[in-house]
Design a protein around this motif. Structure first.
Motif, mmCIF file in Angstrom:
data_model
loop_
_atom_site.group_PDB
_atom_site.id
_atom_site.type_symbol
_atom_site.label_atom_id
_atom_site.label_comp_id
_atom_site.label_asym_id
_atom_site.label_seq_id
_atom_site.Cartn_x
_atom_site.Cartn_y
_atom_site.Cartn_z
ATOM 1 N N LYS A 154 0.819 -1.201 0.000
ATOM 2 C CA LYS A 154 0.000 0.000 0.000
ATOM 3 C C LYS A 154 0.858 1.259 0.000
ATOM 4 N N ALA A 155 2.130 1.117 0.350
ATOM 5 C CA ALA A 155 3.026 2.275 0.393
ATOM 6 C C ALA A 155 3.448 2.730 -0.990
ATOM 7 N N THR A 156 3.605 1.786 -1.922
ATOM 8 C CA THR A 156 4.171 2.139 -3.231
ATOM 9 C C THR A 156 3.363 1.648 -4.420
ATOM 10 N N GLN A 157 2.579 0.591 -4.239
ATOM 11 C CA GLN A 157 1.922 -0.026 -5.392
ATOM 12 C C GLN A 157 0.461 0.362 -5.569
ATOM 13 N N ARG B 46 5.176 19.137 -10.728
ATOM 14 C CA ARG B 46 6.476 19.521 -10.157
ATOM 15 C C ARG B 46 6.755 18.756 -8.866
ATOM 16 N N PHE B 47 5.707 18.298 -8.198
ATOM 17 C CA PHE B 47 5.880 17.451 -7.015
ATOM 18 C C PHE B 47 5.994 15.967 -7.374
ATOM 19 N N GLY B 48 5.828 15.619 -8.652
ATOM 20 C CA GLY B 48 6.008 14.234 -9.070
ATOM 21 C C GLY B 48 4.772 13.533 -9.573
ATOM 22 N N PHE B 49 3.610 14.196 -9.549
ATOM 23 C CA PHE B 49 2.397 13.599 -10.103
ATOM 24 C C PHE B 49 2.542 13.480 -11.632
ATOM 25 N N ASP B 50 1.913 12.461 -12.185
ATOM 26 C CA ASP B 50 1.882 12.198 -13.638
ATOM 27 C C ASP B 50 3.241 11.795 -14.205
ATOM 28 N N ALA B 51 4.272 11.692 -13.377
ATOM 29 C CA ALA B 51 5.592 11.286 -13.852
ATOM 30 C C ALA B 51 5.772 9.790 -13.646
ATOM 31 N N ASP B 52 6.814 9.245 -14.285
ATOM 32 C CA ASP B 52 7.142 7.851 -14.016
ATOM 33 C C ASP B 52 7.424 7.710 -12.527
ATOM 34 N N PRO B 53 6.853 6.709 -11.875
ATOM 35 C CA PRO B 53 7.058 6.569 -10.427
ATOM 36 C C PRO B 53 8.513 6.254 -10.112
ATOM 37 N N PRO B 54 8.972 6.613 -8.925
ATOM 38 C CA PRO B 54 10.342 6.254 -8.527
ATOM 39 C C PRO B 54 10.569 4.754 -8.643
ATOM 40 N N ALA B 55 11.747 4.377 -9.085
ATOM 41 C CA ALA B 55 12.039 2.973 -9.375
ATOM 42 C C ALA B 55 12.635 2.239 -8.180
ATOM 43 N N ILE B 56 12.230 2.613 -6.965
ATOM 44 C CA ILE B 56 12.822 1.976 -5.794
ATOM 45 C C ILE B 56 12.321 0.556 -5.602
ATOM 46 N N PRO C 94 9.492 -2.581 -7.536
ATOM 47 C CA PRO C 94 8.771 -2.890 -8.771
ATOM 48 C C PRO C 94 7.287 -2.557 -8.680
ATOM 49 N N ASN C 95 6.707 -2.297 -9.838
ATOM 50 C CA ASN C 95 5.259 -2.079 -9.956
ATOM 51 C C ASN C 95 4.771 -0.903 -9.125
ATOM 52 N N ALA C 96 5.636 0.090 -8.918
ATOM 53 C CA ALA C 96 5.209 1.266 -8.163
ATOM 54 C C ALA C 96 4.123 2.003 -8.930
ATOM 55 N N ALA C 97 3.174 2.552 -8.181
ATOM 56 C CA ALA C 97 2.061 3.266 -8.797
ATOM 57 C C ALA C 97 2.453 4.715 -9.047
ATOM 58 N N GLY C 98 2.085 5.234 -10.210
ATOM 59 C CA GLY C 98 2.324 6.629 -10.529
ATOM 60 C C GLY C 98 1.144 7.477 -10.087
ATOM 61 N N SER C 99 1.381 8.459 -9.227
ATOM 62 C CA SER C 99 0.309 9.321 -8.748
ATOM 63 C C SER C 99 -0.221 10.183 -9.887
ATOM 64 N N THR C 100 -1.515 10.467 -9.866
ATOM 65 C CA THR C 100 -2.144 11.075 -11.039
ATOM 66 C C THR C 100 -2.899 12.352 -10.694
ATOM 67 N N PHE C 101 -2.834 13.303 -11.635
ATOM 68 C CA PHE C 101 -3.695 14.482 -11.615
ATOM 69 C C PHE C 101 -4.422 14.491 -12.953
ATOM 70 N N PRO D 185 1.133 6.677 -0.739
ATOM 71 C CA PRO D 185 1.790 7.240 0.440
ATOM 72 C C PRO D 185 3.218 7.711 0.156
ATOM 73 N N LEU D 186 3.937 6.987 -0.704
ATOM 74 C CA LEU D 186 5.275 7.445 -1.089
ATOM 75 C C LEU D 186 5.211 8.832 -1.708
ATOM 76 N N GLN D 187 4.247 9.066 -2.597
ATOM 77 C CA GLN D 187 4.132 10.368 -3.256
ATOM 78 C C GLN D 187 3.877 11.481 -2.235
ATOM 79 N N MET D 188 2.995 11.247 -1.272
ATOM 80 C CA MET D 188 2.691 12.304 -0.312
ATOM 81 C C MET D 188 3.861 12.531 0.647
ATOM 82 N N ALA D 189 4.661 11.500 0.902
ATOM 83 C CA ALA D 189 5.886 11.708 1.675
ATOM 84 C C ALA D 189 6.859 12.578 0.894
ATOM 85 N N LEU D 190 6.892 12.405 -0.430
ATOM 86 C CA LEU D 190 7.766 13.222 -1.266
ATOM 87 C C LEU D 190 7.328 14.678 -1.281
#
Length: 484
Positions: free
Chosen positions: A208-211, A300-310, A312-319, A342-347
């Motif tokens: 739930k943190a990344t996928q 600019r905060f990372g939405f709509d971008a390729d998710p961080p590759a830390i 596998p199968n990380a979810a990309g946050s969307t606007f 949750p990773l995106q909001m921590a970022l």
């Protein structure tokens, strides 16, 4: 030679050439793919017959290979498996490498990586059995344990990051699972364990943190506030209309505040609107800013971008694109089609803490060969400039107001100034809201940024708010980092 013999000789020659070509294709052209085919039993025996590298947290192996007296040679063992399952994933004869560092770092753990060429050459020359490399993580055991303990039996996730470097200090998803049940050499038992986990409530195999993405609710108001401050027409003191209900443009619907009341003042300053999490003020602000400005700031905060590759199968946050007025109002308060992990909001919190600079998150610190030589070391890198330093400073002051006298007082830490933002995200009419908190501490020298997500309100269900449920969890994790 008569004609029948010539024909027979020609047929034999063609068959011989076909056989030679087939053997060449199998042994040379297809050799790589056949060797790597998971159905190839010899490949499985070869991989399990070598010592797979360890995954290490603070000097202690949380995943390692132990010699055993069976056909495979080594058994994968996970220390305190449920605590680290969202990080390690699993390595299984029946199910392969799954979802965590066992997957993303498989080439170095097995020793196949090109970065380990000289180690493999040394093994050939010395006759030593090949060994995989060790992966040393950035994680902090105290923070990981605090996050797991604070979540308890609730379904959710916690991500903690060091703002200046992007190093991940904690990454927890609940419910977790025990990778040891999947790593057993009994293929029938391993397959059954996998099937049971797939069918289990809460889908423990997926992080739930990344996928997974969820509506971020009022934590997204940080993005909306950032867009307003970057625009230049607004300051923290700017006054916003804050009616009890806001009529949504091009719609017969209205938007109210949490609990159905007002926001304490109308108009209300931008800082106070964030402090009390005023929906109508931020929805109106979003309409005035426009969907394009909100989308640009979110990106600019990372939405709509390729998710961080830390992992596998990380979810990309969307606007979402092409929003009308009503949809823009909902997006400005983190509802509608806006989604985030949750990773995106921590970022988001980490970027504000780091003077507006968003660092690339990393989970792997160092990779070491079997002789302990350093194969690679991760250096901090910039992902984007989310906001200016001036805007980051203003947002920090506003977030301090949330914790000191607003919706996030449960995140207070004695003697430490904490900045934060709560969120209570509506899902469906039948389901309880999600509870969120994101923030960082200490504000004068940020050492940790954290995001907490509790699915459907956790133990409090429909009575939950981000301030009541998620903020205390964030406090526990920040205390663990600051006390370590």
């Amino acid at each position: 030679m008569n004609t029948p013999l010539r024909r027979l000789a020609s047929v034999v020659l063609v068959m011989f050439l076909a056989l030679l070509g087939s053997v060449t294709a199998v042994q040379y052209v297809q050799a790589g793919s056949l060797n790597n085919d998971p159905r190839n039993v010899r490949t499985i025996y070869r991989e399990f017959g070598n010592a797979r590298g360890s995954i290490v947290v603070a000097g202690e192996a949380v995943a390692s290979s132990t010699p055993v007296d069976d056909a495979f040679g080594y058994q994968r063992v996970y220390a305190d498996g449920p605590l680290w399952s969202a990080v390690t994933g699993f390595y299984s004869i029946a199910n392969g490498a799954g979802w965590g560092l066992e997957d993303t770092q498989d080439d170095v753990l097995t020793g196949r990586s090109d970065r380990l060429f000289f180690s493999r050459l040394r093994d050939v020359l010395t006759g030593q059995r090949p060994e995989g490399a060790t992966v040393e993580t950035t994680l902090l055991p105290a923070a990981q344990q605090a996050a797991r303990d604070a979540l308890g039996q609730q379904q959710g996730a916690v991500v903690a990051i060091e703002p200046a470097t992007g190093r991940i200090l904690a990454l927890v998803s609940t419910p977790g699972y025990d990778p040891n049940t999947l790593a057993v050499h009994d293929t029938a038992a391993a397959s059954q364990a996998f099937d049971e986990l797939v069918a289990a409530p809460g889908n423990p195999l997926r992080s739930k943190a990344t996928q997974e993405n969820y509506p971020p609710g009022s934590t997204f108001k940080l993005v909306t506030a950032a867009a307003a401050l970057e625009d230049g027409r607004w300051t923290p003191e700017s006054e916003l209309p804050a009616p009890t209900e806001l009529e949504l443009p091009l719609s017969s619907s209205t938007l109210g505040n949490f609990g159905g009341g007002g926001c304490g003042a109308d108009p209300i300053s931008l800082a106070d609107a964030l402090r009390v999490s005023c929906n109508t003020a931020f929805a109106g602000l979003g309409i005035e800013l426009g969907a394009e400005a909100l989308e640009e700031q979110a990106q600019r905060f990372g939405f709509d971008a390729d998710p961080p590759a830390i992992l596998p199968n990380a979810a990309g946050s969307t606007f979402p694109d092409d929003l009308d007025g009503a949809q823009t109002a909902l997006a400005a308060i983190g509802q509608g089609s806006v989604t985030a992990s949750p990773l995106q909001m921590a970022l988001v919190a980490a970027a504000i803490a780091n003077d507006g600079v968003l660092m690339e998150p990393t989970l792997v610190d160092t990779v070491r060969a079997a002789d302990l030589s350093v194969v690679s070391r991760t250096e901090p890198s910039v992902r984007s400039e989310a906001v200016s330093g001036t805007t980051a400073e203003s947002l920090t002051r506003m977030m301090v107001g949330v914790v000191e006298g607003g919706s996030g007082t449960s995140a207070q830490i004695g003697g430490v100034q904490v900045a934060g933002k709560t969120g209570t995200a509506q899902t469906t009419a039948e389901a309880a809201p999600h509870a969120w908190f994101t923030g960082f501490a200490p504000t004068d020298d940020p050492r940790v940024a954290v995001a907490v997500f509790v699915q459907n309100g956790g133990d409090l269900g429909s009575e939950a708010t981000g301030g009541r449920v998620a903020a205390p969890i964030a406090r526990a994790v920040m205390q663990a980092v600051l006390g370590s």
